[in-house]
Motif scaffolding. Structure first.
Motif: not given
Length: 180
Positions: A105-115
């Motif tokens: 799983x890749x997240x860019x800075x500031x991205x988060x799980x929505x739930x």
């Protein structure tokens, strides 16, 4: 005799995987191998390497064998994540013979799980790159590359990527078997 399956993921460096038939595969950063239960193999490294080696008792099903898999994260397709912004790749087939899966799983800075997620199955992760904050139940944990988290069934969880670079984690999850 206990049947054990093994998953190998290269974090740094390179290794050569050779099976009992003498077939070799060079595994480099972000490449991996799934080895079916009790498949004889060897690993050779000419320098230094950092590996994640995950071994577990295989919950086999009659007439449903698993097969050796050798691949690379970037060869796996990005999967749909409706309502979410992260990028998801599954490294092991989701078919019934396989009793666990490994995701990247890749997240860019500031991205988060929505739930806030809750799963019936146990799972764990290793943060491979970057940093973020992980919520387990009512507790919040700052995490960075190299940190591992194990999540029990039914524990609420949530993640957000912090910092200035991508965060990436390797996630293990039990699948295709009744947890009871």
């Amino acid at each position: 005799m206990m049947l054990k399956a093994r998953f190998i993921f290269v974090v740094q460096g390179a290794v050569t995987l050779t099976n009992v038939s003498g077939i070799s595969h060079k595994l480099t950063v972000d490449s991996y191998a799934y080895l079916p239960p009790n498949v004889e193999h060897s690993l050779k490294c000419d320098g230094s390497a950092t590996l994640v080696v995950f071994e577990r008792r295989h919950a086999s099903l009659e007439n449903q064998p698993t097969e050796q898999i050798v691949g690379s994260t970037d060869q796996q397709p990005l999967l749909e994540t409706p309502g979410e912004v992260f990028q998801l790749r599954k490294l092991i087939p989701t078919s019934i013979p396989y009793d666990f899966n490994i995701h990247i799983m890749d997240f860019q800075p500031g991205e988060y799980l929505n739930v806030k997620e809750v799963h019936y199955n146990q799972h764990g992760l290793l943060l491979l790159e970057g940093q973020g904050i992980y919520r387990l139940g009512d507790s919040w944990y700052p995490v960075q590359a190299g940190d591992a988290i194990w999540m029990a069934p039914f524990v609420p969880q949530w993640y957000a990527a912090l910092g200035k670079s991508r965060s990436r984690y390797l996630l293990y999850k039990d699948v295709n078997r009744n947890p009871l």
